[in-house]
Design a protein around this motif. Sequence first.
Motif, mmCIF file in Angstrom:
data_model
loop_
_atom_site.group_PDB
_atom_site.id
_atom_site.type_symbol
_atom_site.label_atom_id
_atom_site.label_comp_id
_atom_site.label_asym_id
_atom_site.label_seq_id
_atom_site.Cartn_x
_atom_site.Cartn_y
_atom_site.Cartn_z
ATOM 1 N N SER A 202 0.856 -1.183 0.000
ATOM 2 C CA SER A 202 0.000 0.000 0.000
ATOM 3 C C SER A 202 0.890 1.231 0.000
ATOM 4 O O SER A 202 1.967 1.222 0.601
ATOM 5 N N LYS A 210 -7.943 4.838 4.572
ATOM 6 C CA LYS A 210 -7.143 4.125 3.574
ATOM 7 C C LYS A 210 -7.253 2.606 3.703
ATOM 8 O O LYS A 210 -6.912 1.878 2.773
ATOM 9 N N HIS A 212 -5.627 0.382 5.686
ATOM 10 C CA HIS A 212 -4.472 -0.454 6.047
ATOM 11 C C HIS A 212 -4.843 -1.460 7.139
ATOM 12 O O HIS A 212 -4.363 -2.605 7.135
ATOM 13 N N MET A 280 -5.106 -1.227 -1.667
ATOM 14 C CA MET A 280 -5.528 -0.155 -0.770
ATOM 15 C C MET A 280 -7.051 -0.165 -0.749
ATOM 16 O O MET A 280 -7.703 0.251 -1.699
ATOM 17 N N SER A 282 -9.680 1.449 0.522
ATOM 18 C CA SER A 282 -10.237 2.652 1.135
ATOM 19 C C SER A 282 -11.732 2.497 1.387
ATOM 20 O O SER A 282 -12.440 1.828 0.634
#
Length: 402
Positions: A202, A210, A212, A280, A282
């Motif tokens: 990422s 985001k 993570h 990623m 999101s």
Amino acid sequence: MKRRKIVLVAGVFPPGVGGMQNYYYNLSKHTKHEMTVIAPVYPDSDYAAFDKEQSYRTIRGSFMRGERADVTSWGRLFRQVRRTLRKEEPEVTVYGYVLIGFIGLLFKLFGGRRYIISVHGMDMLMFRRFIGLNQIVKLILRQADGVLANSEFTRRLVEEYGVQASRIGIVHPGVESLFRSKPADEALLRQHDLEGKYVLMSVGRLVTRKGHDRVIEAMPAIIRHIPNAVYVIVGDGPDRGRLEKLAETVGVAGRVRFVGGVSGSEKLNDYYNVANQFIMVSRQLEKGDAEGFGIVYLEAASARVPVIAGRSGGASEAVLDGVTGLLVEPESLMEITDAVVRLASDTPLRERLVREGYKRAKQQFQHDVLAGVFDQYAGRICARPAVRYKRARKNAVERMRS
């Protein structure tokens, strides 16, 4: 196309680092119009040397330092914009943040000057909880001669404020041409102990939206299918401590690498080229935080890395599901795991997504192409008859009441 005089009032700009900084820099660099940029001062950088190399004119001042604004900075910025408008007499002014656009509203109401508001998604959501601010945002947008959105997702948010579709233009963020496929940097592999590993990566600021955290939580299941998988996180931000603790709690601290911020696109390209997949996921948060687009997906695609994105915000425009990458529900650990495993095991699918993602990034999202879209849009705004300021004030009152 007629060359127009444009002033850009940018709340963020290089040598500051970030997606919006790059967005405004590349519009200024590649436009065919005559551009003057009002930009913040960055005390810890040689911004004067940076400005000297550019083809556009840059005005820096004490109105904003390091992207930090306070009550007094708004007054200083107003005075700087006023001086610049009097000296340059631009045909239109572009404001790079919706609340800075209040200055544009004032100059339209009391001078009839045209203005465009540039918006990026999160700024269309974050003020909706505050009735007073939301009304100001609505007035700024409705009174603007044009609104420049970075995605269809953002455009729809602008329309929800009652802005006519004909006044909204879309200019996506662009990808620098230097992002490309190249052999993996052996020193980088050794530095982060990635030799012989299957690397998920990422790139982005460490903030909750985001996703993570969701990838970290999915890592135990991913490792069961891909025993040598590691997760490399490039970027920094306020969530780092929480994410490091989460990796320990989940039991994958040894499989997550926190690289921190990376300076320079060439170095970032080196990181993309040690990745087997870019991910990623999101998500949109209740407080109004959302991904307006996500240029990192296209940077990865330019380096021929397969991508996975969260089905949220503007990411579904940066990644076309099943065409240039895979979209997953960002809260579903099962979908995240399945997508990672699918890309790792289905070679024909992976190669097709990489091929189409690369083609789209290189053909549709290069800066010169997107600057051409901006030039046409700005030219249309400038060609419209100017609204006399008395009429502008009357329109503003009517729009406030509506």
